[in-house]
Design a protein around this motif. Structure first.
Motif, short mmCIF file in Angstrom:
data_model
loop_
_atom_site.label_atom_id
_atom_site.label_comp_id
_atom_site.label_asym_id
_atom_site.label_seq_id
_atom_site.Cartn_x
_atom_site.Cartn_y
_atom_site.Cartn_z
N ASP A 147 0.81 -1.16 -0.13
CA ASP A 147 -0.12 0.04 -0.01
C ASP A 147 0.90 1.16 -0.12
N LYS A 172 -2.62 -3.32 -14.33
CA LYS A 172 -4.27 -3.29 -13.95
C LYS A 172 -4.83 -4.61 -14.40
N THR A 173 -4.16 -5.52 -15.08
CA THR A 173 -4.66 -6.79 -15.53
C THR A 173 -4.52 -7.75 -14.36
N PHE A 174 -3.76 -7.42 -12.99
CA PHE A 174 -3.69 -8.40 -12.08
C PHE A 174 -4.45 -7.67 -10.73
N GLN A 175 -4.99 -8.72 -10.03
CA GLN A 175 -5.50 -8.07 -8.60
C GLN A 175 -4.13 -7.53 -7.94
N LYS A 176 -4.58 -6.55 -6.80
CA LYS A 176 -3.72 -5.81 -6.05
C LYS A 176 -2.91 -6.63 -5.30
N ASP A 177 -3.21 -8.02 -4.84
CA ASP A 177 -2.59 -9.00 -4.05
C ASP A 177 -1.42 -9.59 -4.78
N ALA A 178 -1.57 -9.52 -6.23
CA ALA A 178 -0.34 -10.06 -6.78
C ALA A 178 0.53 -8.94 -7.58
N TRP A 179 0.54 -7.96 -7.09
CA TRP A 179 1.36 -6.79 -7.52
C TRP A 179 2.91 -6.89 -7.03
#
Length: 265
Positions: free
Chosen positions: A101, A114-121
């Motif tokens: 965060d 953008k193509t991934f969920q935030k928990d995969a960033w």
């Protein structure tokens, strides 16, 4: 022909540049363990991270070759190196904070993320770091061979990187403090610090980014005006010292008020 074009400063074709990088394209210049790990990272399309990098690198080479003159090609390749080094800087600075965060705002609008969920960033950033490492190294080698990249230019690139990291560390560290306060359920303090960040620190960071853009412009098209740039950096350092003094004084005053009220902090 390559030597002649360099001597006469004639533009290179995409085929010319890909030929110069062919050995790196076939065997990406990574440490053995990182190379094996990257080869094993296969996406939804069934394409490995290394093949994905090869596609992206070919596009970058095409962007360089599309420039009509040797000088513009040189400028473009330096711009690309700066961008790729920038991702390496981001990755390095995220390792110094605990929560994604603290840096999520930096990548939230990037199509690749953008193509991934935030928990995969975090994993996505690691992949972007690997491809940036490869692209920067390969572009630099090409620049050395045909675009007269000098030791001075390498120093300028390091100056840019160091200053970018300084900005990122300030940004991420304050964000991490806010996240920590929220996790500790110190909501009032978190809101107070978030307001200070928005009203005081972010304008300073915005001004530093303007200087960073000026440095990038000078690197790509001429040379860094060191006296002018240093004077601006020194002025920002003075602003940061004033900011730290003001924050410390404010924190002490709030702490004393809380003690007087018997509330503590």
């Amino acid at each position: 022909m390559t030597i002649l074009k360099r001597l006469l400063k004639r533009p290179f074709s995409s085929a010319d540049l890909l030929g110069l990088a062919a050995h790196n394209i076939s065997k990406p210049p990574l440490p053995p363990q990182m190379y094996e790990a990257a080869a094993g990272m296969v996406g939804k399309r069934g394409i490995s991270l290394l093949d994905s990098w090869r596609e992206g690198f070919s596009v970058q080479v095409g962007e360089v070759a599309a420039q009509p003159t040797w000088q513009l090609q040189r400028s473009k390749i330096l711009r690309l190196v700066l961008a790729e080094n920038g991702w390496c800087d981001v990755f390095a600075c995220t390792n110094e904070v605990e929560s994604p965060d603290a840096w999520a705002h930096l990548v939230a609008d990037v199509d690749y993320f953008k193509t991934f969920q935030k928990d995969a960033w975090e994993s996505v950033l690691l992949q972007r770091y690997v491809t940036a490492l490869l692209s920067a190294a390969c572009l630099m080698e090409v620049a050395h061979r045909v675009y007269a990249l000098t030791k001075l230019k390498e120093i300028e690139l390091k100056v840019y990187s160091e200053y970018y990291r300084e900005i990122l560390k300030l940004d991420f560290s304050i964000n991490q403090l806010v996240v920590t306060l929220v996790d500790e359920e110190q909501d009032d303090q978190a809101l107070e610090l978030a307001d200070v960040k928005e009203e005081v620190i972010n304008p300073l960071i915005a001004d530093q980014y303007k200087l960073l853009a000026l440095i990038a412009e000078q690197i790509a098209n001429s040379n860094i005006d060191l006296p002018s740039v240093k004077a601006k950096m020194d002025a920002f350092d003075a602003r940061k010292r004033e900011l730290v003094d003001a924050l410390q004084a404010s924190d002490q005053a709030i702490g004393e008020f809380s003690d007087e009220q018997g509330t503590g902090r």
